[in-house]
Design an enzyme around this catalytic site. Structure first.
Site, PDB file in Angstrom:
ATOM      1  N   LYS A   1      36.836  25.687  44.230  1.00  0.00           N
ATOM      2  CA  LYS A   1      37.282  25.623  44.442  1.00  0.00           C
ATOM      3  C   LYS A   1      36.449  24.396  44.716  1.00  0.00           C
ATOM      4  O   LYS A   1      35.545  23.571  45.278  1.00  0.00           O
ATOM      5  CB  LYS A   1      37.040  26.436  46.528  1.00  0.00           C
ATOM      6  CG  LYS A   1      37.179  27.370  46.930  1.00  0.00           C
ATOM      7  CD  LYS A   1      39.088  27.969  47.135  1.00  0.00           C
ATOM      8  CE  LYS A   1      39.142  29.153  47.746  1.00  0.00           C
ATOM      9  NZ  LYS A   1      40.072  29.655  48.021  1.00  0.00           N
TER      10      LYS A   1
ATOM     11  N   ARG B   1       9.427  14.045  41.543  1.00  0.00           N
ATOM     12  CA  ARG B   1       9.253  14.589  42.981  1.00  0.00           C
ATOM     13  C   ARG B   1       7.662  13.171  43.040  1.00  0.00           C
ATOM     14  O   ARG B   1       7.640  13.171  44.298  1.00  0.00           O
ATOM     15  CB  ARG B   1       7.906  15.947  42.690  1.00  0.00           C
ATOM     16  CG  ARG B   1       7.331  16.516  43.492  1.00  0.00           C
ATOM     17  CD  ARG B   1       7.009  18.059  44.057  1.00  0.00           C
ATOM     18  NE  ARG B   1       5.512  18.628  43.011  1.00  0.00           N
ATOM     19  CZ  ARG B   1       4.671  18.053  42.883  1.00  0.00           C
ATOM     20  NH1 ARG B   1       3.824  17.705  44.234  1.00  0.00           N
ATOM     21  NH2 ARG B   1       3.951  18.489  42.105  1.00  0.00           N
TER      22      ARG B   1
ATOM     23  N   ASP C   1      10.208  16.273  33.524  1.00  0.00           N
ATOM     24  CA  ASP C   1      10.658  15.371  34.181  1.00  0.00           C
ATOM     25  C   ASP C   1      10.223  15.511  36.131  1.00  0.00           C
ATOM     26  O   ASP C   1      10.805  14.915  36.906  1.00  0.00           O
ATOM     27  CB  ASP C   1      12.086  15.358  33.965  1.00  0.00           C
ATOM     28  CG  ASP C   1      12.300  14.768  32.747  1.00  0.00           C
ATOM     29  OD1 ASP C   1      11.224  14.388  32.181  1.00  0.00           O
ATOM     30  OD2 ASP C   1      13.547  14.346  32.271  1.00  0.00           O
ATOM     31  N   GLY C   2      11.087  17.237  36.250  1.00  0.00           N
ATOM     32  CA  GLY C   2      10.772  17.574  38.367  1.00  0.00           C
ATOM     33  C   GLY C   2       9.868  16.791  38.199  1.00  0.00           C
ATOM     34  O   GLY C   2      10.113  16.534  39.517  1.00  0.00           O
TER      35      GLY C   2
ATOM     36  N   ASN D   1      17.369   9.107  38.984  1.00  0.00           N
ATOM     37  CA  ASN D   1      18.955   9.696  38.046  1.00  0.00           C
ATOM     38  C   ASN D   1      20.043   9.798  38.309  1.00  0.00           C
ATOM     39  O   ASN D   1      21.090   8.755  37.842  1.00  0.00           O
ATOM     40  CB  ASN D   1      18.218  11.445  38.180  1.00  0.00           C
ATOM     41  CG  ASN D   1      17.097  11.452  36.548  1.00  0.00           C
ATOM     42  OD1 ASN D   1      17.291  10.856  35.733  1.00  0.00           O
ATOM     43  ND2 ASN D   1      16.562  12.444  36.327  1.00  0.00           N
ATOM     44  N   ASP D   2      20.272  10.465  39.660  1.00  0.00           N
ATOM     45  CA  ASP D   2      22.052  10.510  40.105  1.00  0.00           C
ATOM     46  C   ASP D   2      22.076  10.937  41.669  1.00  0.00           C
ATOM     47  O   ASP D   2      20.949  11.739  42.249  1.00  0.00           O
ATOM     48  CB  ASP D   2      22.129  11.773  39.001  1.00  0.00           C
ATOM     49  CG  ASP D   2      21.858  12.849  38.891  1.00  0.00           C
ATOM     50  OD1 ASP D   2      20.982  13.424  39.566  1.00  0.00           O
ATOM     51  OD2 ASP D   2      21.726  13.276  38.077  1.00  0.00           O
TER      52      ASP D   2
ATOM     53  N   LEU E   1      25.359  13.571  31.526  1.00  0.00           N
ATOM     54  CA  LEU E   1      25.436  14.209  30.170  1.00  0.00           C
ATOM     55  C   LEU E   1      25.973  15.624  29.221  1.00  0.00           C
ATOM     56  O   LEU E   1      26.874  15.487  28.993  1.00  0.00           O
ATOM     57  CB  LEU E   1      23.969  13.866  28.990  1.00  0.00           C
ATOM     58  CG  LEU E   1      24.342  14.346  27.524  1.00  0.00           C
ATOM     59  CD1 LEU E   1      24.828  12.690  27.171  1.00  0.00           C
ATOM     60  CD2 LEU E   1      22.798  13.654  26.098  1.00  0.00           C
ATOM     61  N   SER E   2      25.048  16.206  30.628  1.00  0.00           N
ATOM     62  CA  SER E   2      25.983  17.670  30.298  1.00  0.00           C
ATOM     63  C   SER E   2      27.513  18.101  30.625  1.00  0.00           C
ATOM     64  O   SER E   2      27.905  18.225  30.295  1.00  0.00           O
ATOM     65  CB  SER E   2      24.999  19.008  31.398  1.00  0.00           C
ATOM     66  OG  SER E   2      23.683  18.843  30.053  1.00  0.00           O
TER      67      SER E   2
ATOM     68  N   GLN F   1      16.547  17.261  44.057  1.00  0.00           N
ATOM     69  CA  GLN F   1      15.373  16.623  44.603  1.00  0.00           C
ATOM     70  C   GLN F   1      15.055  16.636  46.015  1.00  0.00           C
ATOM     71  O   GLN F   1      15.344  17.835  46.988  1.00  0.00           O
ATOM     72  CB  GLN F   1      14.138  15.484  44.881  1.00  0.00           C
ATOM     73  CG  GLN F   1      13.459  15.915  43.666  1.00  0.00           C
ATOM     74  CD  GLN F   1      12.992  16.764  43.002  1.00  0.00           C
ATOM     75  OE1 GLN F   1      11.820  16.864  44.052  1.00  0.00           O
ATOM     76  NE2 GLN F   1      12.824  17.128  41.599  1.00  0.00           N
TER      77      GLN F   1
END
Length: 276
Positions: free
Chosen positions: A147, A72, A67-68, A136-137, A181-182, A235
Site C-alpha cells: 500500500k 548502536r 555498521d550496526g 545515516n537516515d 543508495l539501494s 535502531q
C-alpha cells in the site's frame, strides 16, 4: 585516557578480539570499561569494569563489529565520544580498520597519531517532539506492505514534491551509502554539507532524489489515511498516526570517528563496488 569497548554480540570472533583489546589496555594501566551486553555474551571481563553504554563516560570507544555496532554506540551514548570502528561486519562503511590492524591502530592512538573526523547528523521532530538523531537516515514507510503512502515535502517552506510511494528516505552524506543508495539515491562525498531526499518506489517516474543544503528545514506532510512507520538508523522504530507533520533539520550534534588518513578515495568507492 579512558576507553570503552563495545563488540558485536553475535560473533564470537568480535567478542574474543574485544577481550584481547581489553586485556592489552589493562596491562598497560589504562582505565577500560566494557559494554554490559558484550559481558553477557562473553563473561570473561572483570565485572567491575562492566557498564551500560548509557553510563560510559570515556575518552574513546572501540567498536568491534559492523555498521550496526557503530550505530548502536551512537544511539546509546549521551556524549559525542570519538569512535574507533573495527570492521567485523559485512562491508563496514563506517569502519576505519580491519581486525588485523587493531593493535597497531591502538598503539598509534596512545602516541597521539590520529585525528577526528566529524560527521553531521540529522534531527527529526514529530509534531515538534524530538526523537533520536540519525547518523545515516530517517525513513518514513507505509505501515502496510503493498500500500502506498501520500507525502508532500517542503524545503524551507517551498513545496519540493508531492508523491505517492512506499516511503521517503531522508539521509546524511554518510547515509548515502546505506538504504538511500539501494533506493537509487546518489553517492555523496561525506565531506559535503547536504541532506538527501530519496523517494522509495514512487508511482511517478518524475519523483527523483533531491540533494539540498544542510541548513535547510524540511517538512513532510503525511496525507495518507493509514498509519506510517518511522525509523531512525534502523535502531529506533515507531508507528505514527496519519495526517501529521514531520520536520527534519541538521542536528547540532556530530558523530566523531577516529581516523589515521585523510584520504577518502579509493577506499570509499571500493566498498561501494564490493557491495554491488
Amino acid at each position: 585516557m579512558k576507553f570503552g569497548i563495545v563488540a558485536r554480540r553475535d560473533r564470537e570472533e568480535a567478542l574474543k578480539l574485544a577481550y584481547r583489546v581489553y586485556d592489552f589496555l589493562k596491562v598497560n594501566n589504562y582505565e577500560v570499561y566494557v559494554d554490559e551486553e558484550a559481558y553477557i555474551h562473553f563473561p570473561h571481563f572483570s565485572s567491575e569494569d562492566v557498564l551500560s553504554l548509557k553510563k560510559m563516560d570515556v575518552d574513546m570507544i572501540i567498536a568491534i563489529g559492523g555498521d550496526g555496532t557503530v550505530l548502536r554506540v551512537e544511539h546509546n551514548t549521551s556524549k559525542d565520544i570519538p569512535i574507533l570502528a573495527v570492521n567485523m561486519g559485512t562491508l563496514g562503511f563506517l569502519a576505519e580498520i580491519e581486525p588485523a590492524e587493531t593493535f597497531f591502530a591502538i598503539s598509534r592512538i596512545l602516541e597521539g597519531d590520529y585525528f577526528i573526523d566529524e560527521r553531521m547528523k540529522i534531527r527529526v521532530f514529530v509534531e515538534d517532539v524530538s526523537i533520536p538523531d540519525a547518523l545515516n537516515d530517517v525513513v518514513i514507510l507505509t505501515s502496510i506492505p503493498g500500500k502506498v503512502t501520500h507525502l508532500k515535502y517542503y524545503v524551507d517552506g517551498e513545496l519540493a514534491e508531492d508523491i505517492r510511494a512506499d516511503g521517503l528516505i531522508i539521509s546524511t552524506p554518510t547515509g548515502s551509502t546505506a538504504y538511500a543508495l539501494s533506493a537509487g539515491g546518489p553517492l555523496v562525498d561525506p565531506r559535503l554539507h547536504a541532506i538527501l531526499l530519496v523517494p522509495l518506489a514512487p508511482v511517478a517516474l518524475t519523483a527523483r532524489p533531491l540533494v539540498v543544503p544542510d541548513c535547510s528545514s524540511i517538512e513532510i506532510e503525511v496525507l495518507t489515511e493509514r498509519e506510517i512507520v518511522l525509523t531512525v538508523d534502523g535502531q529506533f522504530y515507531t508507528q505514527l498516526p496519519s495526517n501529521l507533520k514531520i520536520r527534519v533539520e541538521k542536528s547540532p550534534r556530530k558523530t566523531k570517528f577516529v581516523r589515521f588518513s585523510e584520504r577518502i578515495y579509493p577506499k570509499y568507492t571500493l566498498k561501494i563496488k564490493k557491495k554491488f
